[in-house]
Design a protein around this motif. Structure first.
Motif, PDB file in Angstrom:
ATOM      1  N   ARG A  81       9.158   8.260 -54.635  1.00 60.67           N
ATOM      2  CA  ARG A  81       8.367   7.566 -55.664  1.00 60.67           C
ATOM      3  C   ARG A  81       7.117   6.932 -55.039  1.00 60.67           C
ATOM      4  O   ARG A  81       6.033   6.979 -55.610  1.00 60.67           O
TER       5      ARG A  81
ATOM      6  N   THR B  54      11.384  15.858 -67.585  1.00 58.09           N
ATOM      7  CA  THR B  54      12.659  15.234 -67.237  1.00 58.09           C
ATOM      8  C   THR B  54      13.130  14.270 -68.325  1.00 58.09           C
ATOM      9  O   THR B  54      14.303  14.243 -68.683  1.00 58.09           O
ATOM     10  N   ARG B  55      12.197  13.488 -68.878  1.00 56.26           N
ATOM     11  CA  ARG B  55      12.565  12.475 -69.874  1.00 56.26           C
ATOM     12  C   ARG B  55      13.132  13.112 -71.149  1.00 56.26           C
ATOM     13  O   ARG B  55      13.888  12.481 -71.873  1.00 56.26           O
TER      14      ARG B  55
ATOM     15  N   GLU C 143       2.223  14.100 -59.528  1.00 52.74           N
ATOM     16  CA  GLU C 143       3.524  14.168 -60.189  1.00 52.74           C
ATOM     17  C   GLU C 143       4.590  14.716 -59.242  1.00 52.74           C
ATOM     18  O   GLU C 143       4.286  15.397 -58.262  1.00 52.74           O
TER      19      GLU C 143
ATOM     20  N   SER D  33      12.285  12.856 -60.671  1.00 53.77           N
ATOM     21  CA  SER D  33      11.240  13.827 -61.006  1.00 53.77           C
ATOM     22  C   SER D  33      10.560  13.492 -62.329  1.00 53.77           C
ATOM     23  O   SER D  33      11.139  12.854 -63.207  1.00 53.77           O
ATOM     24  N   ASP D  34       9.314  13.948 -62.454  1.00 53.94           N
ATOM     25  CA  ASP D  34       8.608  13.849 -63.727  1.00 53.94           C
ATOM     26  C   ASP D  34       8.868  15.096 -64.560  1.00 53.94           C
ATOM     27  O   ASP D  34       8.994  15.019 -65.764  1.00 53.94           O
ATOM     28  N   ARG D  35       8.877  16.258 -63.857  1.00 51.47           N
ATOM     29  CA  ARG D  35       9.127  17.509 -64.546  1.00 51.47           C
ATOM     30  C   ARG D  35      10.095  18.336 -63.726  1.00 51.47           C
ATOM     31  O   ARG D  35      10.302  18.077 -62.540  1.00 51.47           O
TER      32      ARG D  35
ATOM     33  N   ARG E 215       4.487   9.469 -54.421  1.00 46.31           N
ATOM     34  CA  ARG E 215       3.779   9.798 -55.656  1.00 46.31           C
ATOM     35  C   ARG E 215       2.813   8.669 -56.030  1.00 46.31           C
ATOM     36  O   ARG E 215       1.673   8.921 -56.408  1.00 46.31           O
TER      37      ARG E 215
END
Lengths: 391, 253
Positions: free
Chosen positions: B191, B231-232, B31, B214-216, B194
């Motif tokens: 990306r 992030t979402r 991640e 980012s994911d988090r 990752r």
């Protein structure tokens, strides 16, 4: 990064490239590159650019045409390209003026003999300068090493192969010892190389005078004089054989080995080298040691050639060596240089001194010409750096 | 999510200054975690403590299950963790391949290698391979990196980190000096790193970059973690609130 072509903006106004978070102006969807003609150096490693797009005065052609030409030249001779051309011009001029006296094997051999000591010391200095350092001590270390060898050989009876070989070893060991001192003072005491080696320049010369009471040693084994000093192998003087062998080995070490690669890396960005796990201090000590060892080798070569320790004859060797290395395209700022360039840079003063006498001009013109070439060489280096950091 | 790297209650003092006051931080396998915070929040100190540049005064740092607190930087490298520092740490006079292999030069086979002769062709080929895998277009890989654009230099630094980091790449402000297209390229690069199975820690001040890649997000303030966000599920206002102290997540520590 866009993978497409770059637009080049020329920024004549200069000024330092902005630091940190400054962002460049956009050149449409492509990259805008600021070519900064007047500005200071870009910050280390970072390559941040002036907002070229806004101040652009010239078209994108300038940068695009320059690049392949530069690339082709680098592939051939690197930073020594221009100076090689100058040497060829000088040789051609003398050949035109007096072909029969100048353009002979015997004369070229003479030129090489006169350059051999400087070549040997220049090899060490090339490594030192590429690390971004400098070694002002070489001439004094040469004298000191010759004196040390002379005293040991005298104590051994003064003649015979035994004394001769021990003399060679002692001379190189004495030079290496001064190199270790230089390296330790530079890395562990953090004294700038200019001062550290200026100190050993004085100290080595002083010690040599103390040991000899100021009188040149003159007894040297005939074995040394007859072979290393004036002897020839297959028609080539030993002095020249040794000098060219040292240059060849030095060039290979610099050009194709990990040791050479790390020498460039340290001179280019010592902090980056350190973070990459390279033991920078150890490498620098070894480089100064090698420079000292080669000065020691030059010491025994000089003793064998002149039959005297020539106490007062090498006071300006350090400057001559640095001039030769820098003329050969090695950068005073480190990271750039070639052994071939050093050879060329050493040959220019030697050819000038020889040729000027042959064509009947005052040989003091050599000093004048070398001074001009030296400044021109450093100017070229500056141009290269500016063109590079601005891209 | 299994934590690949987890720091808990890390304290670091410099004289009277307490840079980290029980900071925590976690990155999962594969991640991209953005580490955010105002200037002086302790981001750089935390990263340097993880990388072994500093030893923590208190707290624990675990990587893949074992404690790495107090290890030397080279020992941390040996675990497959690489950091791209803000100043990139490239040798500007050397070419791309030489920079990728800086300090880890490959030697020729046999006797030549014994003499320290470099395997230049092998390194050049590996470099081209790495750059191709990361879809980084370097105009001339044999040119000194000083002649490359800022974005390309950034890519070389990232490519070097990726070459040697099997597990985790830490990037300190990778887009701070870049223009918009170059920034986009570096984000794409992150990306792809990752997607290759490595984890990425991204230190950044740029909210748009962080939201994009980012994911988090974990936020530090005054040496402590004050928010852990997906992030979402968050927005810029909430992040800024956490950074400035207007909003604190209760269970972040």
């Amino acid at each position: 990064m866009s993978g497409s072509r770059e637009a080049t903006g020329l920024n004549h106004d200069g000024g330092q490239a902005p630091n940190g978070g400054a962002r460049k102006a956009e050149g449409g969807s492509r990259e805008a590159t600021g070519l900064n003609h007047d500005g200071g150096q870009a910050p280390n490693g970072g390559a941040r650019k002036a907002p070229g797009g806004l101040l652009a005065k010239a078209g994108p052609a300038a940068g695009a045409e320059e690049a392949p030409k530069v690339r082709r030249r680098r592939a051939l001779l690197g930073s020594a390209t221009d100076i090689t051309a100058i040497l060829l011009v000088i040789v051609a001029l003398f050949a035109i003026l007096d072909f029969d006296a100048f353009f002979t094997t015997a004369n070229f051999t003479n030129v090489l003999i006169s350059a051999s000591l400087l070549i040997v010391m220049g090899v060490g200095a090339t490594f030192v300068l590429i690390t971004g350092g400098v070694d002002l001590s070489v001439g004094s270390v040469l004298v000191f090493s010759g004196v040390a060898a002379g005293e040991v050989m005298k104590a051994m009876g003064g003649q015979g192969w035994g004394a001769a070989l021990v003399g060679i070893a002692v001379s190189m060991a004495a030079g290496a010892a001064w190199g270790v001192v230089n390296g330790l003072v530079v890395t562990k005491l953090r004294v700038p190389p200019l001062i550290a080696t200026l100190g050993s320049f004085g100290a080595a010369q002083g010690l040599a005078q103390v040991i000899t009471n100021g009188n040149d040693l003159k007894d040297i084994p005939y074995e040394l004089v007859d072979n290393l000093g004036v002897g020839r192998v297959a028609g080539v003087p030993w002095l020249v054989v040794v000098a060219l062998a040292v240059a060849l080995v030095g060039g290979l070490v610099l050009g194709v080995t990990r040791y050479g690669r790390r020498t460039y890396a340290i001179g280019s960005n010592a902090e980056a080298a350190r973070r990459a796990g390279i033991s920078v201090d150890r490498h620098l000590i070894s480089v100064y040691t090698m420079a000292g060892l080669l000065a020691g080798l030059a010491g025994i070569m000089s003793y064998a050639q002149f039959g005297s320790t020539t106490l007062s004859g090498h006071a300006t060797d350090n400057l001559a060596v640095i001039a030769a290395v820098v003329i050969g395209g090695t950068s005073l700022f480190g990271g750039v240089g070639t052994m071939f360039g050093t050879l060329v840079g050493t040959m220019i003063p030697a050819v000038l001194a020889n040729g000027l006498v042959i064509v009947g001009l005052n040989s003091f013109w050599r000093d004048f010409a070398v001074g001009v070439v030296l400044v021109a060489a450093v100017y070229l280096d500056q141009l290269r750096r500016r063109a590079r950091t601005a891209r | 999510m299994t934590a690949l790297l987890e720091a808990r209650g890390v304290t670091k003092r410099f004289g009277a200054v307490e840079a980290l006051r029980g900071a925590s931080f976690a990155v999962g396998e594969g991640e991209v975690v953005a580490l955010m915070g105002d200037n002086g929040a302790g981001k750089s100190t935390l990263i340097k403590t993880i990388c072994g540049v500093y030893a923590p005064d208190a707290g624990e740092i675990r990587f893949a299950g074992s404690s790495i607190a107090g290890l030397s930087p080279s020992a941390v490298h040996g675990l497959g963790i690489e950091t791209v520092y803000q100043d990139l740490a490239l040798a500007p006079d050397l070419d791309t391949a030489a920079n990728l292999f800086l300090g880890r030069e490959l030697l020729a086979a046999g006797l030549l290698g014994r003499f320290g002769v470099l395997a230049k062709k092998r390194m050049a080929a590996r470099a081209v391979q790495v750059l191709t895998d990361l879809k980084v277009a370097i105009k001339d890989p044999t040119a000194p990196v000083a002649t490359l654009s800022g974005g390309q230099q950034q890519s070389v630094a990232v490519a070097r980190a990726v070459t040697w980091a099997d597990r985790l790449v830490i990037m300190d402000e990778p887009t701070a000096a870049l223009g918009v297209p170059q920034t986009r390229a570096v984000l794409d690069l992150i990306r792809r790193v990752r997607d290759s199975g490595r984890s990425v820690v991204l230190i950044s001040h740029s909210l748009p970059d962080v939201m994009a890649v980012s994911d988090r997000i974990e936020v530090l303030r005054l040496g402590r973690r004050v928010a852990r966000l997906v992030t979402r599920e968050t927005d810029e206002a909430q992040i800024v609130g956490a950074m400035t102290g207007a909003w604190t997540q209760e269970d972040a520590e």
